[in-house]
Design an enzyme around this catalytic site. Structure first.
Site, PDB file in Angstrom:
ATOM      1  CB  SER A   1      -0.914   0.023   1.230  1.00  0.00           C
ATOM      2  OG  SER A   1      -1.866  -1.017   1.170  1.00  0.00           O
TER       3      SER A   1
ATOM      4  CD  GLU B   1      -3.494 -10.887   3.262  1.00  0.00           C
ATOM      5  OE1 GLU B   1      -3.255 -10.188   4.254  1.00  0.00           O
ATOM      6  OE2 GLU B   1      -3.618 -10.416   2.111  1.00  0.00           O
TER       7      GLU B   1
ATOM      8  CB  SER C   1       1.102  -5.054   9.395  1.00  0.00           C
ATOM      9  OG  SER C   1      -0.179  -4.587   9.064  1.00  0.00           O
TER      10      SER C   1
ATOM     11  CB  SER D   1     -12.432  -0.762   0.493  1.00  0.00           C
ATOM     12  OG  SER D   1     -12.679  -0.608  -0.898  1.00  0.00           O
ATOM     13  CG  ASN D   2     -16.949  -3.985   2.834  1.00  0.00           C
ATOM     14  OD1 ASN D   2     -16.009  -4.730   3.107  1.00  0.00           O
ATOM     15  ND2 ASN D   2     -17.995  -3.821   3.636  1.00  0.00           N
ATOM     16  CD  GLU D   3     -16.792   0.920  -0.331  1.00  0.00           C
ATOM     17  OE1 GLU D   3     -17.612   1.441   0.443  1.00  0.00           O
ATOM     18  OE2 GLU D   3     -15.697   0.448   0.059  1.00  0.00           O
TER      19      GLU D   3
END
Length: 394
Positions: free
Chosen positions: A137, A252, A169, A372-374
């Site tokens: 990202s 993943e 992370s 994301s959900n979208e």
């Protein structure tokens, strides 16, 4: 431990007994003090103890369980890997510190890496003493990963990397990072990207922790300023790293998601007990929400098992991510509603939170990170259902 090197011939009942017995024997002392700790929103708790626990797991052969024997694994079947994940979660063993190395990079190197890369990096992951983070990202390339702007060019016997990654992370405690960078200056979108293995301990890498609303600092910004890595530490061909990066994301959403669901089950059981203890279980609306959560958890498990039976998930894996992200977010809200007004009060000064409060706050992110959900709905619509692509407003 008594397990053979190749465990694929061990029947599942026997294997489950061996896993349970090993956990009961070894999850003692300082490791037992971290039962149920180190999960989402709680990642910094007892980190040094969890580092030692990782090495204990490595010495006993519980890391890379499903990897082929020739690469240091035990060739465990999918069923055996699920059993280990379930028993690990049920024993409330500490949160793992190298998910990125074991479950993402390791399988990717086995599938796409050179023999020299596998010989160099797989043993450190298997021993539990070499940790990895994910350099995907960026500020302008989160769910839309193809918008990567970090660049790399070959200078003699090394690659030089410049750019910024974000939401990385555990970067602050990692030894290496697998980085997606653009190596073809004239390219755009999915083309011209490459996949690199980059050491974190160098002058060209700056790590800035991002303090989360949970109070922890799992996420980080990572700046590459003429950072370098060896010329042969590119996985796959230059400019063709998109396929490698996507295969890693498919790994993943494999076995590890089933272990995650056992953790979800434990959280739901806790909320049921909480509702019974404070009298809210008699409220028909609360009872319906708890029943809905239970039904959702069963659907999640059945879909996960179906996906595992089909092999490495393809775009259909977005079903799982979309479902569990929303389900867990809803569970966090339910935890706060069951707690009542006390949910607004920290456990201690100045900002000591309960695990239920951390659960709620962390789950605000789960419909966003990892796609994301979208984005998940677009993937399912376009790549699974064959619907037209979303119109481009430009």
């Amino acid at each position: 431990m008594g397990l053979p090197v190749d465990v694929s011939t061990v029947d599942e009942e026997t294997f489950r007994g061996q896993a349970k017995a090993w956990l009961a024997e070894n999850l003692v002392g300082e490791y037992a003090t971290l039962k149920g700790r180190g999960g989402p929103g709680d990642e910094e708790v007892g980190f040094e103890i969890r580092e030692r626990w990782e090495r204990v797991l490595g010495e006993a052969g519980w890391i890379g369980l499903g990897w082929p024997v020739e690469h240091g694994g035990r060739n465990a079947t999918v069923g055996q890997q699920i059993i280990w994940a379930e028993e690990y979660a049920r024993a409330q063993a500490p949160g793992r510190v190298n998910h990125m190395g074991e479950n993402l990079l390791g399988p990717t190197l086995i599938a796409h890496g050179t023999e020299a890369q596998r010989e160099r990096f797989l043993p450190g992951i298997l021993r539990g003493d070499e940790r990895w983070c994910q350099g995907y990202s960026e500020p302008d390339a989160g769910s839309d990963l193809a918008n990567v702007k970090t660049r790399a060019f070959l200078d003699g016997d090394q690659w030089v990397i410049n750019g910024q990654k974000v939401w990385t992370s555990l970067a602050h405690v990692s030894h290496w990072c697998f980085v997606v960078a653009r190596t073809d200056p004239g390219s755009s979108r999915h083309k011209g990207l490459s996949f690199f293995l980059v050491p974190m301990d160098q002058a060209g890498v700056e790590i800035r922790p991002i303090i989360q609303i949970t109070g922890g600092g799992e996420f980080n910004e990572v700046f590459f300023s003429d950072a370098t890595t060896e010329a042969d530490l590119i996985v796959g061909e230059p400019g063709k790293g998109w396929g490698v990066a996507m295969d890693l994301l498919a790994f993943e959403r494999g076995i590890s998601t089933l272990a995650q669901q056992v953790g979800f089950e434990r959280e739901l059981d806790h909320l049921v007990s909480l509702a019974q203890a404070n009298g809210r279980a008699t409220d028909p609306v609360v009872r319906q929400r708890l029943v809905d959560a239970h039904i959702g958890l069963q659907l999640m498990r059945w879909n996960g098992l179906r996906s595992m039976g089909a092999g490495v998930p393809g775009p259909e894996a977005s079903i799982s991510k979309l479902f569990w992200g929303q389900w867990h977010s809803d569970l966090g809200e339910l935890a706060m509603d069951l707690t009542g007004p006390e949910a607004m009060i920290a456990e201690g000064f100045p900002y000591e939170l309960t695990l239920d409060q951390k659960l709620f706050l962390f789950t605000r992110s789960e419909t966003i990170y990892g796609g994301s959900n979208e984005i998940q709905r677009n993937v399912l619509g376009e790549r699974v259902l064959g619907l037209p692509k979303e119109p481009n407003p430009s």
